[in-house]
Scaffold this motif. Structure first.
Motif, PDB file in Angstrom:
ATOM      1  N   LEU A   1      -2.738  -4.800   9.618  1.00 15.78           N
ATOM      2  CA  LEU A   1      -3.245  -4.853   8.474  1.00 15.78           C
ATOM      3  C   LEU A   1      -3.786  -6.202   7.696  1.00 15.78           C
ATOM      4  CD1 LEU A   1      -3.770  -3.303   5.872  1.00 15.78           C
ATOM      5  CD2 LEU A   1      -1.290  -3.765   5.126  1.00 15.78           C
ATOM      6  N   CYS A   2      -2.961  -7.093   8.048  1.00 16.31           N
ATOM      7  CA  CYS A   2      -3.308  -8.534   7.667  1.00 16.31           C
ATOM      8  C   CYS A   2      -4.839  -8.723   8.403  1.00 16.31           C
ATOM      9  CB  CYS A   2      -2.247  -9.529   7.800  1.00 16.31           C
ATOM     10  SG  CYS A   2      -0.874  -9.192   6.993  1.00 16.31           S
TER      11      CYS A   2
ATOM     12  N   THR B   1       4.837  -0.327  -2.221  1.00 16.66           N
ATOM     13  CA  THR B   1       4.869   0.722  -1.254  1.00 16.66           C
ATOM     14  C   THR B   1       4.442   0.315   0.218  1.00 16.66           C
ATOM     15  OG1 THR B   1       4.300   2.106  -3.183  1.00 16.66           O
ATOM     16  CG2 THR B   1       4.051   2.913  -0.882  1.00 16.66           C
ATOM     17  N   ILE B   2       3.595  -0.430   0.169  1.00 13.39           N
ATOM     18  CA  ILE B   2       3.024  -1.256   1.558  1.00 13.39           C
ATOM     19  C   ILE B   2       4.346  -1.693   2.121  1.00 13.39           C
ATOM     20  CG2 ILE B   2       1.771  -2.581   2.803  1.00 13.39           C
ATOM     21  CD1 ILE B   2      -0.389  -1.806   0.859  1.00 13.39           C
ATOM     22  N   LYS B   3       4.921  -2.528   1.449  1.00 11.45           N
ATOM     23  CA  LYS B   3       5.988  -3.637   1.716  1.00 11.45           C
ATOM     24  C   LYS B   3       7.294  -2.467   2.566  1.00 11.45           C
ATOM     25  CE  LYS B   3       9.783  -6.234  -0.042  1.00 11.45           C
ATOM     26  NZ  LYS B   3      10.440  -7.072  -1.335  1.00 11.45           N
ATOM     27  N   THR B   4       7.514  -1.434   1.920  1.00 14.28           N
ATOM     28  CA  THR B   4       8.638  -0.402   2.207  1.00 14.28           C
ATOM     29  C   THR B   4       7.990   0.259   3.592  1.00 14.28           C
ATOM     30  OG1 THR B   4       9.388  -0.202   0.076  1.00 14.28           O
ATOM     31  CG2 THR B   4       9.924   1.577   1.671  1.00 14.28           C
TER      32      THR B   4
ATOM     33  N   LEU C   1       5.485  -0.267   5.914  1.00 15.70           N
ATOM     34  CA  LEU C   1       5.050  -1.015   7.087  1.00 15.70           C
ATOM     35  C   LEU C   1       6.267  -2.042   7.414  1.00 15.70           C
ATOM     36  CD1 LEU C   1       1.133  -1.689   6.917  1.00 15.70           C
ATOM     37  CD2 LEU C   1       2.560   0.287   7.833  1.00 15.70           C
ATOM     38  N   HIS C   2       7.268  -2.254   6.679  1.00 16.19           N
ATOM     39  CA  HIS C   2       8.387  -3.007   6.878  1.00 16.19           C
ATOM     40  C   HIS C   2       8.070  -4.572   6.652  1.00 16.19           C
ATOM     41  CE1 HIS C   2      10.596   0.941   8.052  1.00 16.19           C
ATOM     42  NE2 HIS C   2       9.620   0.875   8.748  1.00 16.19           N
ATOM     43  N   PHE C   3       7.254  -4.729   5.895  1.00 19.21           N
ATOM     44  CA  PHE C   3       6.986  -6.212   5.413  1.00 19.21           C
ATOM     45  C   PHE C   3       8.295  -6.917   4.899  1.00 19.21           C
ATOM     46  CE2 PHE C   3       2.580  -5.190   5.573  1.00 19.21           C
ATOM     47  CZ  PHE C   3       1.866  -6.058   5.670  1.00 19.21           C
ATOM     48  N   SER C   4       8.398  -8.404   5.341  1.00 22.25           N
ATOM     49  CA  SER C   4       9.440  -9.043   4.834  1.00 22.25           C
ATOM     50  C   SER C   4       8.841  -9.737   3.557  1.00 22.25           C
ATOM     51  CB  SER C   4       9.876 -10.096   5.809  1.00 22.25           C
ATOM     52  OG  SER C   4       8.978 -11.077   6.123  1.00 22.25           O
TER      53      SER C   4
ATOM     54  N   SER D   1      -4.247   1.334   9.621  1.00 20.86           N
ATOM     55  CA  SER D   1      -3.320   0.186  10.143  1.00 20.86           C
ATOM     56  C   SER D   1      -1.989   0.967  10.134  1.00 20.86           C
ATOM     57  CB  SER D   1      -3.274  -1.008   9.335  1.00 20.86           C
ATOM     58  OG  SER D   1      -4.439  -1.467   9.483  1.00 20.86           O
ATOM     59  N   GLN D   2      -1.088   0.683  11.010  1.00 25.23           N
ATOM     60  CA  GLN D   2       0.100   1.001  11.089  1.00 25.23           C
ATOM     61  C   GLN D   2       1.119  -0.235  11.430  1.00 25.23           C
ATOM     62  OE1 GLN D   2       1.188   4.399  10.803  1.00 25.23           O
ATOM     63  NE2 GLN D   2      -0.972   5.026  10.498  1.00 25.23           N
TER      64      GLN D   2
END
Length: 515
Positions: free
Chosen positions: A110-111, A44-47, A49-52, A104-105
């Motif tokens: 976030l990292c 869900t975080i990947k989607t 916040l657009h994580f690769s 975090s946005q």
């Protein structure tokens, strides 16, 4: 780092032992619950916040990177300025950055916030372990206290899964961090009134190895970062790895020269302790790898939602409440070796079972038995390795052993997870199949636990062997004392016979020598 005894702690509270242990368990609970809840929410975080694909593991890596590399400093500062003080500082720091994680946005923020959380945990955990060893001085009760401490991690893992799934599916993954922040502050308030502090007089004798602290911290950061990046041919990664290795060599040289080293090299002379460091690192690698790839397979391959994924992980969590104390109870009776063999073997079987699952596999045929067997492995391995490592400490090195064991687990697993991620991503890129990449990651977990079995078989002595060695050491020490006493009496007799005066003829003195 110092060994605490009843004479070097300022007992400013009247709290019973079990209350103090509960506070430490709550701190462990918060750390583990936060980690497991975040694992559930990764897709869900990947989607959102657009994580690769290659950025996603950094939500976990950022935490383990700072946690593992700052543990030694966290423990040493506790020795110098007070374990209670740094336990509280760690909890509050963790809480503040948990709040930042929730707010975090962006990927970067976030990292960074996760890395800062790791710093807080690095101050909290080694000081908690050192104080547990002070509070519980008998070997049997210490084993059981450490087992209860590890059980709190199992409970945290299970509840973290549930809350992670519920929050992600309803009010949002950010509440994972908000709850962590609130709990951290509450535990810190209770700890302030419950935990005793170490003696100021003894803390004044502790010397800080500044050069060693800076060198080892930067070395570990450079090595773990370089491996975690995964771009092996890039110039920054090569520079980072070379710098880390050079600084590690410099650290060894510094520790051999300074009067009060941060990490005495003599600690590694005990074969069993060194073996437990490797087992701890490989165990934690399996733990992170298994949780990450099982979560991804459940949600991205099998189509489970966040809440169903949490339910699916139940067998891996809650049985630990019984199994961890059971392991602590069995260790004094049968020794660490058979439990480590059983535990690491179960972990290998668990990874292999899940590695052959695919999109058409139902939950009950493979994932469920994998989770059940995996929990047996987790409980037996973690508790046995921790107790074996910490009870092998020499006088004055218990705090040091706990910090070094934690460093090995966290920094070693950070490296292990990074290597596994790089292998998994390479398989995904070459085959175009995420499932194949995730399965390879689990097979890596299978391989590292087989290595644990081999290390345990070769380097960990049985309980009978340890008892024989202890008996031989005790007999040798007794013989040395007897010989030294005889030499002292003979020397004293000669001194008196060669000196003029009345002592030579003293009948009482003569009688005492005859006796």
């Amino acid at each position: 780092m110092m060994l605490f005894t009843k004479t070097n702690i300022t007992n400013t509270t009247k709290a019973p032992k079990w209350v103090i242990l509960v506070v430490f368990c709550l701190a462990q609970f918060i750390d583990v619950a936060n980690l497991s809840a975040v694992n559930i929410s990764l897709p869900t975080i990947k989607t959102e916040l657009h994580f690769s694909e290659n950025q996603l593991p950094w939500i976990v890596n950022a935490f383990t990177l700072t946690f593992g590399t700052f543990l030694l400093i966290g423990g040493k500062l506790g020795d110098k300025y007070g374990h209670k003080r740094f336990f509280l500082i760690g909890l509050l720091w963790f809480s503040v950055w948990s709040l930042v994680c929730g707010l975090s946005q962006s990927v970067i923020l976030l990292c960074i916030a996760r890395a800062m959380q790791g710093l807080g945990a690095a101050a909290t955990i080694p000081n908690a372990l050192a104080l547990i060893q002070f509070t519980y001085t008998e070997e049997v009760e210490k084993s059981r206290a450490l087992a209860v401490f590890s059980s709190s991690g199992a409970l945290g893992f299970g509840i973290g899964l549930v809350l992670g799934g519920v929050f992600t599916a309803t009010i949002g993954w950010k509440y994972i961090f908000y709850i962590s922040a609130i709990m951290g502050v509450l535990v810190a308030v209770v700890a302030f009134f419950v935990i005793p502090e170490s003696s100021p007089e003894l803390r004044a004798n502790v010397k800080l190895d500044i050069a060693g602290a800076i060198t080892i911290t930067v070395a570990l950061l450079a090595i773990v970062y370089g491996i975690s990046d995964g771009r092996w041919s890039s110039v920054p990664v090569i520079i980072s790895l070379v710098l880390g290795i050079l600084l590690l060599l410099a650290f060894v040289w510094i520790e051999k020269k300074v009067v009060s080293p941060m990490l005495p090299m003599s600690i590694f002379r005990t074969r069993m302790f060194s073996a437990m460091l490797v087992v701890g690192a490989l165990y934690q690698t399996w733990y992170l790898v298994y949780n990450l790839y099982c979560t991804l397979i459940f949600q991205e391959v099998m189509g489970y939602g966040a809440l169903n994924t949490a339910y699916a992980f139940f067998p891996l969590a809650f049985p630990g409440l019984i199994l961890n104390p059971l392991a602590g109870h069995l260790i004094p009776k049968v020794g660490a070796k058979p439990l480590l063999m059983l535990g690491t073997g179960c972990m290998a079987i668990s990874a292999a079972l899940f590695a052959v699952a695919d999109a058409d596999t139902g939950y009950w045929p493979l994932p469920f038995p994998s989770m059940c067997i995996g929990e047996i492995g987790i409980a037996m391995t973690y508790t046995s390795a921790m107790v074996a490592a910490l009870t092998m400490a020499k006088s004055g090195e218990h705090g040091l052993n706990s910090a070094v064991f934690s460093v090995a687990m966290q920094a070693g697993s950070g490296v292990g997870l990074a290597i596994t991620n790089a292998i998994s991503e390479a398989v995904i890129n070459s085959t175009g199949s995420h499932l194949k990449g995730y399965q390879v990651g689990l097979w890596v977990g299978f391989a590292v636990t087989l290595l644990c079995v081999l290390i345990t078989l070769v380097f960990v002595p049985s309980k009978a062997t340890l008892e024989r060695k202890r008996l031989a050491r005790a007999e040798a020490a007794s013989e040395r004392e007897r010989v030294e006493d005889g030499e002292n009496i003979e020397g004293y007799r000669n001194d008196i016979e060669q000196s003029p005066g009345k002592e030579k003829k003293d009948p009482m003195l003569e009688t005492s020598f005859q006796v």
